[in-house]
Design an enzyme around this catalytic site. Sequence first.
Site, PDB file in Angstrom:
ATOM      1  N   LYS A 112       0.820  -1.213   0.000  1.00  0.00           N
ATOM      2  CA  LYS A 112       0.000   0.000   0.000  1.00  0.00           C
ATOM      3  C   LYS A 112       0.855   1.263   0.000  1.00  0.00           C
ATOM      4  CE  LYS A 112      -4.382  -1.513   1.950  1.00  0.00           C
ATOM      5  NZ  LYS A 112      -5.329  -1.352   3.060  1.00  0.00           N
ATOM      6  N   LYS A 195      -7.770  -9.423  -8.503  1.00  0.00           N
ATOM      7  CA  LYS A 195      -8.968  -9.569  -7.684  1.00  0.00           C
ATOM      8  C   LYS A 195     -10.073  -8.598  -8.111  1.00  0.00           C
ATOM      9  CE  LYS A 195      -9.246 -10.046  -2.797  1.00  0.00           C
ATOM     10  NZ  LYS A 195      -8.667  -9.950  -1.457  1.00  0.00           N
ATOM     11  N   LYS A 198     -13.204  -2.668  -6.080  1.00  0.00           N
ATOM     12  CA  LYS A 198     -13.969  -1.458  -6.375  1.00  0.00           C
ATOM     13  C   LYS A 198     -13.074  -0.355  -6.932  1.00  0.00           C
ATOM     14  CE  LYS A 198     -14.504   2.040  -3.553  1.00  0.00           C
ATOM     15  NZ  LYS A 198     -15.563   2.952  -3.201  1.00  0.00           N
TER      16      LYS A 198
END
Length: 333
Positions: A112, A195, A198
């Site tokens: 991240k 994956k 969103k």
Amino acid sequence: MDRIFSGIQPTGDVHLGNYLGAIRNWAKMQQDGIETIYCLVDLHAITQWQPPATLRANVLDMASALLACGISAEKSVLFVQSANPHHSELAWIFSTVARIGWLNRMTQFKEKAGKHKENASVGLYTYPVLMAADILVYHANLVPVGDDQLQHLELARDIAQKFNHDYEQDFFPLPEARLQQVATRVMSLRDGNSKMSKSDPSDMTRILLKDNADTIAQKIKKAKTDALPLPDSSDRLEDRAEARNLLAIYAALDGQTLQGVLDEWAGKNFSDFKPILADKLIAHLAPISQKMNEYASDETEVMNILAKGAQKATTLSAPIMSKMREIVGLQGS
Ligand code: TRP
């Protein structure tokens, strides 16, 4: 008695990956003899900045989705993380227990934070410490998580163990992962190797719980596949990620194994398979999206459910927190 705790990030646009990967499983675990505590982790969400109005809307969206998918306010404790201040208080104590070297090993932080590690927030770095507090503030012993969270759960165990050792008390249980029996990792409809998410810019990569029948049919029709017919064994799906993904979704909806689906479909074409898959999805999701809409239009009801959940959660954590303060020698109990 087993006590299950799990958390989910409050994202808007709840999709099939959230549903088959976690939420459906949460609903199934609500059984007699098991306590289930489910938390919308807004404090984790803000480790990456987002507009306050979006955060607020996303919490309501995710809560509506959870309720629509069968998480019951009677059978479970359902609440928003920031509504129980014990989580962040215990996280502070745990930040004095966890070692910098342990956090340095966390792969999710590395992913991240990317190349700009120096510029990442301290909160993103200590994210797993808060996660340990989420679980241990209730003395939960089982934690349903996907495999991307296993390392964080391992860290929670290390923290519990070191706390117990440093304070010479057998106080925190060592929580264990509860992996799903049929792990369904739903992938993007356009790229079987990433994956369903969103954050993908294309809406065609994911099926939302609130999609209507036409949209679902359209997205499945356009989903990427290959020209080969369906094989008879899953070994032959290894380099056919998109094919495998659609078959896995079908299997998950039907409650059968991948092999079961292949036995049914071997030799047939995706042009035959896709409409049936779309029908199954529509039948499965229609009642959910209808309930989601009902909840979404009754914000007060959802807020009430969450407020009651927060009260129950705080009642469970309060005695654990006062014992913890006593063990550590903190005066302000
Ligand atoms: N980090 C988890 C995720 O992104 C969410 C989470 C926060 C969680 N606290 C938790 C999961 C405690 C299990 C237990 O999926």
